[in-house]
Design a protein around this motif. Sequence first.
Motif, PDB file in Angstrom:
ATOM      1  N   ASP A 289      39.202  44.775  41.902  1.00 50.13           N
ATOM      2  CA  ASP A 289      39.541  43.583  41.126  1.00 50.13           C
ATOM      3  C   ASP A 289      40.834  43.733  40.327  1.00 50.13           C
ATOM      4  O   ASP A 289      41.282  42.790  39.690  1.00 50.13           O
ATOM      5  N   SER A 290      41.443  44.913  40.358  1.00 49.00           N
ATOM      6  CA  SER A 290      42.704  45.119  39.648  1.00 49.00           C
ATOM      7  C   SER A 290      43.917  44.944  40.562  1.00 49.00           C
ATOM      8  O   SER A 290      45.056  45.037  40.106  1.00 49.00           O
ATOM      9  N   LEU A 291      43.674  44.689  41.833  1.00 47.21           N
ATOM     10  CA  LEU A 291      44.758  44.640  42.815  1.00 47.21           C
ATOM     11  C   LEU A 291      45.361  43.242  42.925  1.00 47.21           C
ATOM     12  O   LEU A 291      44.663  42.235  42.877  1.00 47.21           O
ATOM     13  N   GLN A 292      46.676  43.217  43.086  1.00 45.69           N
ATOM     14  CA  GLN A 292      47.396  42.016  43.477  1.00 45.69           C
ATOM     15  C   GLN A 292      48.145  42.337  44.757  1.00 45.69           C
ATOM     16  O   GLN A 292      48.406  43.508  45.057  1.00 45.69           O
ATOM     17  N   PHE A 293      48.503  41.306  45.520  1.00 48.29           N
ATOM     18  CA  PHE A 293      49.048  41.548  46.847  1.00 48.29           C
ATOM     19  C   PHE A 293      50.359  40.803  47.080  1.00 48.29           C
ATOM     20  O   PHE A 293      50.585  39.742  46.494  1.00 48.29           O
ATOM     21  N   THR A 294      51.171  41.395  47.947  1.00 45.21           N
ATOM     22  CA  THR A 294      52.470  40.823  48.301  1.00 45.21           C
ATOM     23  C   THR A 294      52.647  40.891  49.815  1.00 45.21           C
ATOM     24  O   THR A 294      52.314  41.908  50.433  1.00 45.21           O
TER      25      THR A 294
ATOM     26  N   GLU B  35      49.639  41.218  53.915  1.00 41.63           N
ATOM     27  CA  GLU B  35      49.731  41.418  52.472  1.00 41.63           C
ATOM     28  C   GLU B  35      49.198  42.798  52.102  1.00 41.63           C
ATOM     29  O   GLU B  35      48.117  43.193  52.519  1.00 41.63           O
TER      30      GLU B  35
ATOM     31  N   PRO C 203      49.062  45.795  48.645  1.00 41.56           N
ATOM     32  CA  PRO C 203      49.043  45.802  47.179  1.00 41.56           C
ATOM     33  C   PRO C 203      50.453  45.767  46.579  1.00 41.56           C
ATOM     34  O   PRO C 203      51.345  46.491  47.019  1.00 41.56           O
ATOM     35  N   THR C 204      50.652  44.926  45.604  1.00 40.32           N
ATOM     36  CA  THR C 204      51.935  44.812  44.927  1.00 40.32           C
ATOM     37  C   THR C 204      52.294  46.139  44.259  1.00 40.32           C
ATOM     38  O   THR C 204      51.464  46.767  43.610  1.00 40.32           O
TER      39      THR C 204
ATOM     40  N   HIS D  87      41.768  42.821  53.045  1.00 39.67           N
ATOM     41  CA  HIS D  87      42.805  41.839  52.722  1.00 39.67           C
ATOM     42  C   HIS D  87      43.943  41.911  53.721  1.00 39.67           C
ATOM     43  O   HIS D  87      44.476  40.871  54.141  1.00 39.67           O
TER      44      HIS D  87
END
Length: 208
Positions: free
Chosen positions: A61-66, A80, A82-83, A191
């Motif tokens: 839940d701490s991950l953001q994606f690019t 995508e 992980p950012t 993801h």
Amino acid sequence: MLTPRHHALLATLAGMIAGTAVFGTVLAINGNFSGDDKKSSQVASSQPPQTPSNGDGLQADSLQFTSQPFGADDAPATAEVPTGWKSATGGTRPKYVDPTGVWQIRFDTRGSSQSPDQLVDNRARSIEEQDLKVISRDNGTLIYTYTDKTRGPRMGLSSFRPSEDGKRTLVEITVGGRPQDEAGLRAVLQHATDTLQLTGAAGDNRPN
């Protein structure tokens, strides 16, 4: 006229004044107690924070994606990741690594004429790592743990994505980290799989 008693009182008073002067000089040299305490607290607070313990895993839940582009010129792909994870290699076999070097994700878009299940079996037999343990090999995905000589216990998840007829493999996605990172690694893999976009036919150029 001063009596002997007066002389004694004056001598006592002079001694007290001299003692006070000496005590004040000692304080001036050594500093006051409150100042020393403040200095000590500042030194303690400037120490670097403790590194995460081995029990701390990658949190999904701490991950953001690019979105990242890769692949061959005639068969580009995107997915995508992980950012903040930086590209270590490009082309048809790109790898993205987090700044600490603990976690990574790798793609292989060369394709294969073999099915995902065949590639899972091949991969399981070809891994030459200490303490290798295969956890599962379902649905074209191999999950395993091993011990790295430098980094200690590690976990890998290699997923081979099939063609529409299921007879060939279009792309491999592999994520790596530590055993305590399993939940986060599964999220990264899922993801990447969900956002993967392939353009053009797979070349079946993987040397299997």
